[in-house]
Design a protein around this motif. Structure first.
Motif, PDB file in Angstrom:
ATOM      1  N   ASP A  56       1.863  -4.623  -6.724  1.00  0.00           N
ATOM      2  CA  ASP A  56       1.276  -5.868  -6.227  1.00  0.00           C
ATOM      3  C   ASP A  56       1.724  -7.068  -7.053  1.00  0.00           C
ATOM      4  O   ASP A  56       2.558  -6.967  -7.946  1.00  0.00           O
ATOM      5  CB  ASP A  56      -0.248  -5.759  -6.154  1.00  0.00           C
ATOM      6  N   ILE A  62       0.532   1.403  -6.801  1.00  0.00           N
ATOM      7  CA  ILE A  62      -0.268   2.283  -5.962  1.00  0.00           C
ATOM      8  C   ILE A  62       0.682   3.277  -5.302  1.00  0.00           C
ATOM      9  O   ILE A  62       1.834   2.925  -4.993  1.00  0.00           O
ATOM     10  CB  ILE A  62      -1.062   1.486  -4.908  1.00  0.00           C
ATOM     11  N   LEU A 108      -5.268  -3.431  -0.177  1.00  0.00           N
ATOM     12  CA  LEU A 108      -5.306  -1.974  -0.233  1.00  0.00           C
ATOM     13  C   LEU A 108      -5.401  -1.356   1.154  1.00  0.00           C
ATOM     14  O   LEU A 108      -4.940  -0.248   1.380  1.00  0.00           O
ATOM     15  CB  LEU A 108      -6.493  -1.528  -1.093  1.00  0.00           C
ATOM     16  N   TRP A 111      -1.488  -2.153   2.859  1.00  0.00           N
ATOM     17  CA  TRP A 111      -0.196  -2.189   2.167  1.00  0.00           C
ATOM     18  C   TRP A 111       0.792  -1.185   2.748  1.00  0.00           C
ATOM     19  O   TRP A 111       1.997  -1.386   2.700  1.00  0.00           O
ATOM     20  CB  TRP A 111      -0.370  -1.940   0.674  1.00  0.00           C
TER      21      TRP A 111
END
Length: 130
Positions: A56, A62, A108, A111
């Motif tokens: 990010d 992530i 979240l 994405w």
């Protein structure tokens, strides 16, 4: 407009490793620029395009469950390159891989949705065989 260029990939055996790279041309917005989010997707005829890893705007990472613990994102700000290190490869990792970018993290919840990303690399094939 941000151009993303990919390199790396190729063939590996099950359990092996490969590294993918994503960068932008000199003078363009840097792929490692704070504020610019990047994600890696892979595409197969069976699953379509799925998000597997992302970084990010604050450089937090992530990973999708399918690659967690095996794939790692890192970046070299000096060289303006973002890497996807892929270890312990499995046959199901065989796919065409794409890096994608946008200004600002999409969140979240979204994405891993290809539709929310603005810029795309050209794609690179990864083939894992036993």
């Amino acid at each position: 407009q941000v151009q993303l260029f990919q390199s790396g990939g190729g063939s590996a055996q099950v359990g092996g490793s490969l590294t993918l790279s994503c960068t932008t041309p000199l003078g363009e917005s840097a792929v490692t620029h704070t504020g610019f989010a990047v994600a890696w997707f892979r595409q197969t005829p069976e699953k379509g395009r799925e998000g597997i890893a992302g970084i990010d705007s604050y450089r937090h990472t992530i990973y999708a469950d399918s690659v967690k613990g095996r794939f790692t994102l890192s970046e070299d700000k000096g060289k303006n390159i973002l890497y996807l290190q892929m270890n312990n490869l499995k046959s199901e990792d065989t796919a065409t891989y794409y890096c994608a970018g946008k200004w600002g993290w999409p969140g979240l919840a979204t994405w891993d949705d290809a539709n929310v990303w603005s810029y795309w690399g050209q794609g690179t094939q990864v083939t894992v065989s036993s």
